[in-house]
Enzyme design. Structure first.
Site, PDB file in Angstrom:
ATOM      1  N   SER A   1       0.837  -1.202   0.000  1.00 31.43           N
ATOM      2  CA  SER A   1       0.000   0.000   0.000  1.00 31.43           C
ATOM      3  C   SER A   1       0.875   1.256   0.000  1.00 31.43           C
ATOM      4  O   SER A   1       1.719   1.415  -0.875  1.00 31.43           O
ATOM      5  CB  SER A   1      -0.947  -0.048   1.204  1.00 31.43           C
TER       6      SER A   1
ATOM      7  N   ASP B   1      -6.374  -3.543  -1.724  1.00 31.76           N
ATOM      8  CA  ASP B   1      -5.192  -3.167  -0.947  1.00 31.76           C
ATOM      9  C   ASP B   1      -4.452  -4.406  -0.443  1.00 31.76           C
ATOM     10  O   ASP B   1      -5.044  -5.328   0.118  1.00 31.76           O
ATOM     11  CB  ASP B   1      -5.623  -2.305   0.237  1.00 31.76           C
TER      12      ASP B   1
END
Length: 406
Positions: free
Chosen positions: A37, A178
């Protein structure tokens, strides 16, 4: 080979830029970097060796640079500023969010495409990998730069950062999520490439972290000693604070600085710490005993060492088997914190104590005494509130601080 792994955590990623600043000053270089991320995005900037632009970006960041949301609305939501005058604005934004099934990430996509230089990333001889999750195929993707299709580096980095609150988009016909949902701290990616020493910069955010326990692996963890805020707090004040914290927390690890809230470069010997404790005035010991509801019949020295010091250990969150010198460091930190001494500086213990005493000299002691007399009558309430009880402890120590000299 020395590797670096960067945890995901949205706006908390500013902390990693502060850590990077410290790495540069300490002359620490990495042969490989992995991240998830925001850790993947920051890792790409590190591979590009683009510190100045990264620092400038995080210093000037605003919410609308990351997601399509009006700054006024963001401030209302993050600052809990809901009232009759603005509630209709909030409701309109929520309706837009629901209708679009998430916040639009066009600003983030634009930002990543502007800052990422795919050619420089591929040309760099260092290893670079990151994590995302393919929703379409229901499987994680741990990918190194050479495995990313040409021309798609920025897109795949963005895919590593697709939080569920973001509007879902497709990449190469697939939907991604994510990478924190699979592995928010991909140490194993570097280990599997032969790295036996890895520095891991934590953000202490939510996400799955795969356990990796190998006898031949050394991991040095850098993690925040203070709260980094929520993952969507893309405000400049928060970013500046988190970068400073990352910088000093990294120096704490590599310069072996003491302290939890502050950064202290020189300690105190055990015998000196005990002597300092024994210098506490009798009236201070009696006042502390009254504050804690202890027996007034025990001798002051026994009361101090057998009851009051263990109370301090609990209030300051120290280990039960800590030494007297640890208690003194904790006490000096508590004095500094109470008097709002700037934490972002490397102090000696006497310097920090002196700063705390000097700041205390500007307080209105009459108001302190008046407040204390009321609080003594609320002893049960104080016992339920460790922070408040520690604050009252520091007030007593400060009132009788004249013999506390380092």
């Amino acid at each position: 080979m020395l590797g670096l792994t960067l945890e995901g955590g949205g706006s908390k990623g500013a902390y990693q830029i502060g850590a990077w600043q410290a790495f540069r000053e300490l002359g620490i270089e990495f042969q490989g970097i992995t991240g998830t991320s925001v850790g993947a995005l920051n890792g790409a900037l590190m591979i590009q060796e683009d510190f100045e632009n990264a620092y400038d970006l995080w210093s000037n960041i605003t919410p609308h640079m990351v997601m399509d949301i009006d700054d006024r609305i963001y401030e209302m939501l993050s600052g809990h500023q809901l009232n009759a005058a603005n509630i209709h604005i909030i409701l309109e934004e929520i309706g837009r969010f629901i209708k679009g099934f998430g916040f639009d990430t066009k600003p983030l996509e634009k930002l990543v495409h502007q800052t990422m230089d795919e050619e420089r990333i591929r040309r760099c001889r260092k290893d670079f990998g990151f994590v995302t999750v393919s929703l379409t195929e229901f499987k994680p993707l741990e990918i190194f730069k050479e495995e990313v299709p040409l021309g798609k580096m920025a897109d795949y980095l963005i895919a590593s950062s697709y939080l569920p609150i973001f509007k879902s988009k497709k990449l190469d016909g697939k939907k991604f999520l994510d990478g924190s949902f699979y592995n928010n701290l991909p140490i194993d990616m570097l280990y599997n490439r032969g790295y036996k020493k890895i520095i891991a910069v934590r953000l202490l955010s939510r996400g799955r972290i795969k356990k990796i326990e190998k006898e031949d692996l050394e991991v040095i963890y850098i993690q925040p000693t203070q709260d980094l805020g929520n993952i969507l707090d893309f405000t400049q004040n928060r970013s500046h604070y988190n970068m400073k914290l990352g910088y000093f927390d990294t120096l704490r690890v590599f310069k072996q600085l003491m302290g939890k809230r502050y950064y202290i470069k020189e300690g105190i010997k055990e015998e000196e710490a005990l002597k300092l404790l024994m210098n506490l005035e009798e009236e201070a010991i009696k006042s502390l005993g009254k504050l804690y509801g202890l027996s007034p019949h025990k001798g002051t020295n026994r009361l101090l060492l057998e009851d009051i010091v263990p109370k301090w250990i609990g209030l300051m969150g120290l280990e039960e088997d800590c030494k007297y010198k640890d208690v003194i460091v904790g006490l000096v930190e508590a004095i500094g914190d109470y008097n709002k001494v700037d934490p972002f500086h490397i102090y000696t213990l006497p310097e920090l104590l002196g700063k705390g005493f000097n700041a205390y000299g500007h307080r209105d002691e009459i108001e302190e005494d008046r407040g204390r007399s009321v609080l003594f009558k609320k002893e049960l309430l104080l016992k339920l509130n460790k922070d408040k009880l520690l604050e009252e402890t520091i007030k007593v120590v400060l009132k009788y601080h004249h013999n506390l000299k380092l």
